[in-house]
Design a protein around this motif. Structure first.
Motif, PDB file in Angstrom:
ATOM      1  N   ILE A 151       0.847  -1.196   0.000  1.00 20.34           N
ATOM      2  CA  ILE A 151       0.000   0.000   0.000  1.00 20.34           C
ATOM      3  C   ILE A 151       0.886   1.251   0.000  1.00 20.34           C
ATOM      4  O   ILE A 151       1.629   1.486   0.968  1.00 20.34           O
ATOM      5  CB  ILE A 151      -0.906   0.038   1.241  1.00 20.34           C
ATOM      6  CG1 ILE A 151      -1.739  -1.249   1.345  1.00 20.34           C
ATOM      7  CG2 ILE A 151      -1.821   1.260   1.210  1.00 20.34           C
ATOM      8  CD1 ILE A 151      -2.527  -1.358   2.634  1.00 20.34           C
ATOM      9  N   ILE A 153       1.989   4.797   0.858  1.00 19.29           N
ATOM     10  CA  ILE A 153       1.611   5.536   2.060  1.00 19.29           C
ATOM     11  C   ILE A 153       0.641   6.669   1.724  1.00 19.29           C
ATOM     12  O   ILE A 153      -0.190   7.067   2.559  1.00 19.29           O
ATOM     13  CB  ILE A 153       2.861   6.069   2.787  1.00 19.29           C
ATOM     14  CG1 ILE A 153       2.564   6.277   4.271  1.00 19.29           C
ATOM     15  CG2 ILE A 153       3.406   7.321   2.146  1.00 19.29           C
ATOM     16  CD1 ILE A 153       2.338   5.016   5.042  1.00 19.29           C
ATOM     17  N   GLU A 155      -1.890   6.483  -0.072  1.00 19.92           N
ATOM     18  CA  GLU A 155      -3.260   5.959  -0.159  1.00 19.92           C
ATOM     19  C   GLU A 155      -3.878   5.713   1.221  1.00 19.92           C
ATOM     20  O   GLU A 155      -5.070   5.390   1.311  1.00 19.92           O
ATOM     21  CB  GLU A 155      -3.269   4.658  -0.963  1.00 19.92           C
ATOM     22  CG  GLU A 155      -2.929   4.851  -2.438  1.00 19.92           C
ATOM     23  CD  GLU A 155      -3.023   3.557  -3.226  1.00 19.92           C
ATOM     24  OE1 GLU A 155      -3.498   2.544  -2.657  1.00 19.92           O
ATOM     25  OE2 GLU A 155      -2.634   3.565  -4.408  1.00 19.92           O
ATOM     26  N   VAL A 156      -3.092   5.852   2.265  1.00 23.83           N
ATOM     27  CA  VAL A 156      -3.613   5.614   3.616  1.00 23.83           C
ATOM     28  C   VAL A 156      -4.361   6.858   4.094  1.00 23.83           C
ATOM     29  O   VAL A 156      -3.806   7.956   4.127  1.00 23.83           O
ATOM     30  CB  VAL A 156      -2.480   5.276   4.606  1.00 23.83           C
ATOM     31  CG1 VAL A 156      -3.050   5.092   6.014  1.00 23.83           C
ATOM     32  CG2 VAL A 156      -1.750   4.022   4.156  1.00 23.83           C
ATOM     33  N   TYR A 158      -6.162   6.947   7.189  1.00 19.53           N
ATOM     34  CA  TYR A 158      -5.849   7.075   8.614  1.00 19.53           C
ATOM     35  C   TYR A 158      -5.512   5.708   9.203  1.00 19.53           C
ATOM     36  O   TYR A 158      -5.807   4.657   8.618  1.00 19.53           O
ATOM     37  CB  TYR A 158      -6.992   7.738   9.386  1.00 19.53           C
ATOM     38  CG  TYR A 158      -8.305   6.989   9.430  1.00 19.53           C
ATOM     39  CD1 TYR A 158      -8.662   6.196  10.537  1.00 19.53           C
ATOM     40  CD2 TYR A 158      -9.227   7.086   8.387  1.00 19.53           C
ATOM     41  CE1 TYR A 158      -9.873   5.528  10.574  1.00 19.53           C
ATOM     42  CE2 TYR A 158     -10.439   6.418   8.418  1.00 19.53           C
ATOM     43  CZ  TYR A 158     -10.755   5.638   9.524  1.00 19.53           C
ATOM     44  OH  TYR A 158     -11.955   4.970   9.564  1.00 19.53           O
ATOM     45  N   PHE A 159      -4.848   5.734  10.350  1.00 20.20           N
ATOM     46  CA  PHE A 159      -4.490   4.544  11.108  1.00 20.20           C
ATOM     47  C   PHE A 159      -5.317   4.524  12.389  1.00 20.20           C
ATOM     48  O   PHE A 159      -5.515   5.563  13.008  1.00 20.20           O
ATOM     49  CB  PHE A 159      -3.008   4.552  11.484  1.00 20.20           C
ATOM     50  CG  PHE A 159      -2.057   4.565  10.311  1.00 20.20           C
ATOM     51  CD1 PHE A 159      -1.461   3.393   9.866  1.00 20.20           C
ATOM     52  CD2 PHE A 159      -1.734   5.756   9.670  1.00 20.20           C
ATOM     53  CE1 PHE A 159      -0.579   3.400   8.799  1.00 20.20           C
ATOM     54  CE2 PHE A 159      -0.846   5.777   8.614  1.00 20.20           C
ATOM     55  CZ  PHE A 159      -0.266   4.595   8.170  1.00 20.20           C
ATOM     56  N   ILE A 168      -5.207  -0.167   9.021  1.00 16.04           N
ATOM     57  CA  ILE A 168      -4.728   0.782   8.023  1.00 16.04           C
ATOM     58  C   ILE A 168      -5.871   1.026   7.045  1.00 16.04           C
ATOM     59  O   ILE A 168      -6.214   0.163   6.230  1.00 16.04           O
ATOM     60  CB  ILE A 168      -3.483   0.220   7.297  1.00 16.04           C
ATOM     61  CG1 ILE A 168      -2.378  -0.057   8.320  1.00 16.04           C
ATOM     62  CG2 ILE A 168      -3.004   1.194   6.228  1.00 16.04           C
ATOM     63  CD1 ILE A 168      -1.241  -0.871   7.784  1.00 16.04           C
ATOM     64  N   HIS A 169      -6.494   2.182   7.146  1.00 10.01           N
ATOM     65  CA  HIS A 169      -7.689   2.492   6.360  1.00 10.01           C
ATOM     66  C   HIS A 169      -7.325   3.153   5.030  1.00 10.01           C
ATOM     67  O   HIS A 169      -6.565   4.124   4.992  1.00 10.01           O
ATOM     68  CB  HIS A 169      -8.607   3.438   7.140  1.00 10.01           C
ATOM     69  CG  HIS A 169      -9.229   2.815   8.354  1.00 10.01           C
ATOM     70  ND1 HIS A 169     -10.484   2.232   8.323  1.00 10.01           N
ATOM     71  CD2 HIS A 169      -8.771   2.685   9.633  1.00 10.01           C
ATOM     72  CE1 HIS A 169     -10.774   1.776   9.543  1.00 10.01           C
ATOM     73  NE2 HIS A 169      -9.757   2.041  10.352  1.00 10.01           N
ATOM     74  N   THR A 170      -7.873   2.617   3.946  1.00 10.29           N
ATOM     75  CA  THR A 170      -7.762   3.215   2.620  1.00 10.29           C
ATOM     76  C   THR A 170      -9.175   3.382   2.063  1.00 10.29           C
ATOM     77  O   THR A 170     -10.147   2.990   2.709  1.00 10.29           O
ATOM     78  CB  THR A 170      -6.932   2.331   1.667  1.00 10.29           C
ATOM     79  OG1 THR A 170      -7.686   1.143   1.361  1.00 10.29           O
ATOM     80  CG2 THR A 170      -5.603   1.939   2.300  1.00 10.29           C
ATOM     81  N   TYR A 174     -10.026  -1.565   5.046  1.00  8.74           N
ATOM     82  CA  TYR A 174      -8.866  -1.524   5.932  1.00  8.74           C
ATOM     83  C   TYR A 174      -8.126  -2.855   5.944  1.00  8.74           C
ATOM     84  O   TYR A 174      -8.664  -3.906   5.590  1.00  8.74           O
ATOM     85  CB  TYR A 174      -9.266  -1.139   7.361  1.00  8.74           C
ATOM     86  CG  TYR A 174     -10.037  -2.194   8.130  1.00  8.74           C
ATOM     87  CD1 TYR A 174      -9.375  -3.228   8.805  1.00  8.74           C
ATOM     88  CD2 TYR A 174     -11.425  -2.148   8.204  1.00  8.74           C
ATOM     89  CE1 TYR A 174     -10.085  -4.188   9.506  1.00  8.74           C
ATOM     90  CE2 TYR A 174     -12.141  -3.105   8.912  1.00  8.74           C
ATOM     91  CZ  TYR A 174     -11.455  -4.126   9.559  1.00  8.74           C
ATOM     92  OH  TYR A 174     -12.146  -5.075  10.256  1.00  8.74           O
ATOM     93  N   GLN A 203      -4.116  11.256   7.934  1.00 13.81           N
ATOM     94  CA  GLN A 203      -3.416  12.015   6.896  1.00 13.81           C
ATOM     95  C   GLN A 203      -4.017  13.418   6.892  1.00 13.81           C
ATOM     96  O   GLN A 203      -5.219  13.589   6.668  1.00 13.81           O
ATOM     97  CB  GLN A 203      -3.582  11.356   5.522  1.00 13.81           C
ATOM     98  CG  GLN A 203      -2.758  12.061   4.464  1.00 13.81           C
ATOM     99  CD  GLN A 203      -2.951  11.529   3.070  1.00 13.81           C
ATOM    100  OE1 GLN A 203      -2.744  12.257   2.099  1.00 13.81           O
ATOM    101  NE2 GLN A 203      -3.343  10.264   2.931  1.00 13.81           N
TER     102      GLN A 203
END
Length: 240
Positions: A151, A153, A155-156, A158-159, A168-170, A174, A203
């Motif tokens: 992934i 970074i 595209e992330v 939030y964690f 790891i949310h996209t 997640y 982010q």
């Protein structure tokens, strides 16, 4: 017999290790691998006693590969890594071979391993010690069943803390990573990601608005709690 797997994207480097191992009659090279993905499959298939692992490889590096293993085997690293990592190797008593290495240096590493039989927990301690220097500044590697995903970074979104894991949310959902929030806070670029709560790192570019001193609204409609400390950090990042 001691089963060994060689994992290095440089064929010449693998051939040198294979040549040096010829003097050890109790060792069998069960497979040679050109990248971390091949390495994961080889370890699952052969259950080696020892692997020789390059650190810097394409797609996923040696540390990321080890993180995807439930029980990492003993490791002797073959690397051209920096001085910081060298200190970490020494601290955790796992040997490394700094390229180019001689047969004499190779034999010393083997002697050290034979005596100590580096334990998996030592390998895990090393991963934690140096991982902030690795590719997680640019990508996160996750494993779901037998599937591995890289992934970027960027595209992330939030964690989120989740027991002993981090979600790891996209935009696609997640993924779980067996890491700590502190690890990601230490690793990520503080100008791009902000820890706004003990359970959330977001982010900054995903923020739509700060509704109050205790909540942040993201572009995807998710509302993230905002602690007092997190609010102070966020204001500093946003220049408020």
């Amino acid at each position: 017999m001691i089963k060994v797997v060689l994992i290095d994207d440089e064929p010449l480097a693998r051939s040198i290790v294979a040549e040096y191992l010829q003097s050890y009659s109790n060792i069998e090279i069960v497979q040679e691998c050109g990248d971390g993905f091949e390495g994961i499959k080889a370890i699952a298939q052969h259950h080696p006693d020892l692997i020789f692992l390059d650190v810097q490889m394409p797609k996923i590096n040696g540390f990321e590969m080890l993180e995807l293993l439930e029980t990492p085997p003993a490791v002797i690293f073959t690397t051209a890594f920096d001085e910081f990592a060298m200190r970490a190797f020494e601290t955790h008593a796992i040997d490394y071979l700094l390229k180019p290495f001689s047969k004499e240096r190779f034999d010393k590493a083997m002697e050290k391993w034979m005596k100590q039989k580096a334990a998996p927990q030592s390998t895990q301690a090393l991963i934690e010690a140096v991982s902030a220097q690795q590719e997680e500044q640019h990508q996160v590697v996750v494993k779901t069943g037998s599937s591995i995903r890289i992934i970027p970074i960027s595209e992330v979104l939030y964690f989120e803390a989740y027991d002993d894991y981090v979600k790891i949310h996209t935009k696609d959902g997640y993924h779980l990573k067996k890491k700590t929030m502190q690890h990601f806070e230490n690793t990520l670029d503080a100008a791009i990601f902000a820890r706004v709560h003990r359970s959330f790192i977001i982010q900054v570019a995903q923020i739509t608005r700060i509704d109050s001193a205790d909540e942040v609204l993201l572009k995807n409609g998710v509302r993230v709690p905002l602690s007092r400390k997190g609010y102070t950090k966020l204001k500093a990042v946003l220049g408020l």
